[in-house]
Design an enzyme around this catalytic site. Structure first.
Site, PDB file in Angstrom:
ATOM      1  N   TRP A  12     -38.738 -49.606  15.472  1.00 48.38           N
ATOM      2  CA  TRP A  12     -37.666 -49.724  15.027  1.00 48.38           C
ATOM      3  C   TRP A  12     -37.353 -49.685  13.730  1.00 48.38           C
ATOM      4  O   TRP A  12     -36.575 -49.205  12.984  1.00 48.38           O
ATOM      5  CB  TRP A  12     -36.915 -51.040  15.831  1.00 48.38           C
ATOM      6  CG  TRP A  12     -37.012 -51.226  17.161  1.00 48.38           C
ATOM      7  CD1 TRP A  12     -37.517 -51.923  18.038  1.00 48.38           C
ATOM      8  CD2 TRP A  12     -36.080 -50.116  17.966  1.00 48.38           C
ATOM      9  NE1 TRP A  12     -37.308 -51.523  19.303  1.00 48.38           N
ATOM     10  CE2 TRP A  12     -36.560 -50.528  19.390  1.00 48.38           C
ATOM     11  CE3 TRP A  12     -35.298 -49.174  17.622  1.00 48.38           C
ATOM     12  CZ2 TRP A  12     -35.875 -49.774  20.504  1.00 48.38           C
ATOM     13  CZ3 TRP A  12     -34.796 -48.637  18.863  1.00 48.38           C
ATOM     14  CH2 TRP A  12     -35.041 -48.775  20.197  1.00 48.38           C
ATOM     15  N   ASP A  59     -33.409 -57.323  10.970  1.00 46.07           N
ATOM     16  CA  ASP A  59     -33.063 -56.855  12.196  1.00 46.07           C
ATOM     17  C   ASP A  59     -33.536 -57.793  13.120  1.00 46.07           C
ATOM     18  O   ASP A  59     -34.792 -57.906  13.240  1.00 46.07           O
ATOM     19  CB  ASP A  59     -33.646 -55.339  12.773  1.00 46.07           C
ATOM     20  CG  ASP A  59     -33.418 -54.850  13.868  1.00 46.07           C
ATOM     21  OD1 ASP A  59     -32.806 -55.667  14.966  1.00 46.07           O
ATOM     22  OD2 ASP A  59     -33.877 -53.957  14.229  1.00 46.07           O
ATOM     23  N   LYS A 111     -30.476 -58.139  24.121  1.00 49.62           N
ATOM     24  CA  LYS A 111     -31.866 -58.905  24.355  1.00 49.62           C
ATOM     25  C   LYS A 111     -31.781 -60.409  24.419  1.00 49.62           C
ATOM     26  O   LYS A 111     -32.184 -61.024  25.564  1.00 49.62           O
ATOM     27  CB  LYS A 111     -32.729 -58.741  23.099  1.00 49.62           C
ATOM     28  CG  LYS A 111     -33.678 -57.417  22.931  1.00 49.62           C
ATOM     29  CD  LYS A 111     -33.050 -56.157  22.612  1.00 49.62           C
ATOM     30  CE  LYS A 111     -33.821 -54.828  22.811  1.00 49.62           C
ATOM     31  NZ  LYS A 111     -33.574 -53.944  21.720  1.00 49.62           N
TER      32      LYS A 111
END
Ligand SMILES: *Cc1c(COP(=O)(O)O)cnc(C)c1O
Length: 359
Positions: free
Chosen positions: A102, A172, A196
């Protein structure tokens, strides 16, 4: 009814109480005579829902008044573009710490619009640790430095914050938001996809310091400007109305439980059960260096691919699903977000013990 223990990295488990509440309110939410999905986003009923979501998130995360909360779409992946377009406007450069897929994607996307520098990486050891970083490594004039606070695929997490001096930190938090208390004021901007640890897929939350968000690059599409959404209370266009409503129920659930500090105590306990077992097992072992371990994503392996496959297959039959590791690392990964009960981890460990004894 039989529900599985879902160890998926995302979308992932939601609290049963939240699902039951949503079920109860499905046809008639709060006396409105309609489902939240059917409400105009401009209606009073819906305004109350999004206002409450904003207020609850501010309350449980202790978000200072000079930060805006935005409920957006496009996933965390859209933030990979929005962040540089909106924040790298003084010197058009920013630094990235490469701690996994990511982070790499965020860095690559930023490179399309600005000078994006990778100042450190842990690719040499399959991202199984976090590289040491500090302010001396920053590019002079960097508009911000970006870190992935919890690396979902590899199971690493910043257990101590790096010292970047006065440089704006963007992070993030897709896979750890609401799992631990964080000092929001240390960050210029925090973003997280909801699926999530915060709600269903389709909502992305951005928490941004007000002074950072008025000055996007000229090329920035209207929909990708933070100011567009901040100035319109996340209602410039139709927001993901039902997803935001589920997020609100999650925030209430956390608040009623005693807040994020209580949530974190439970997460520490859950992860401890699993890591203790891994540290003492002769068959299974964790893949991350101890100091950088995540409370949310726990990757582990045996020494044999066949045994891994056998374990995953037998676990699935017992109702422990989605334990297969990410395709880039193999092995197993147990994602144990807020909604995973302690009992789910205890039962998984009991099953792992039994599997070890039988194999
Ligand atoms: C899942 C994930 C993403 C991607 O999220 P999308 O909502 O699918 O765009 C980005 N960063 C992290 C840390 C993630 O866990």
């Amino acid at each position: 009814m039989s529900r599985v223990y879902n160890f998926s990295a995302g979308p992932s488990m939601l609290p049963l109480e939240v699902l039951e509440r949503a079920q109860k309110e499905m046809l008639d939410c709060n006396g409105s005579g309609q489902s939240v999905m059917e409400m105009s986003h401009r209606s009073k009923d819906y305004q109350a829902i999004i206002d409450e979501a904003d207020a609850l998130l501010r309350e449980i995360m202790n978000i200072p008044d000079n930060y805006k909360v935005m409920f957006l779409q496009g996933g965390a992946s859209t933030q990979f573009a929005m962040v540089p377009m909106n924040l790298a406007t003084k010197n058009k450069k920013a630094d990235y710490v490469i701690t996994g897929q990511w982070a790499k994607k965020a860095h690559q996307e930023a490179g399309r619009y600005i000078e994006a520098n990778a100042i450190a990486s842990s690719a040499d050891k399959t991202f199984s640790y976090l590289p040491d970083v500090d302010k001396s490594m920053l590019t002079p004039g960097a508009d911000f430095v970006h870190i992935t606070y919890n690396n979902t695929i590899y199971g690493t997490h910043y257990n101590t914050m790096p010292d970047f001096g006065d440089t704006t930190i963007v992070t993030d938090m897709s896979s750890c938001i609401l799992s631990e208390e964080v000092d929001i004021s240390k960050f210029g901007l925090i973003y997280a996809g909801a699926q999530k640890n915060m709600g269903p897929a389709g909502v992305t939350v951005v928490i941004a310091r007000e002074d950072l968000i008025g000055d996007a690059l000229d090329i920035t599409p209207t929909m990708l400007k933070y100011s567009t959404h901040a100035e319109n209370g996340s209602m410039y266009n139709t927001p993901p109305t039902y997803g935001i409503y589920i997020c609100k129920l999650i925030y209430e659930w956390i608040k009623n439980m005693g807040g994020i500090s209580v949530m974190n105590e439970i997460n520490v306990k859950k992860a401890g059960i699993l890591y203790d077992f891994l540290d003492n097992s002769k068959m299974f072992r964790g893949t991350v260096v101890a100091k950088d371990r995540s409370l949310m994503n726990v990757p582990f392996v045996t020494d044999s691919d066949e045994l891994n496959a056998k374990f995953i297959a037998e676990a699935t039959k017992q109702g422990f699903v989605n334990l297969k590791g990410h395709r880039s690392v193999g092995g197993m990964r147990a994602s144990i977000y807020n909604a995973m009960p302690v009992e789910g981890v205890e039962k998984l460990v009991a099953f792992m013990k039994e599997f070890e004894a039988n194999n």
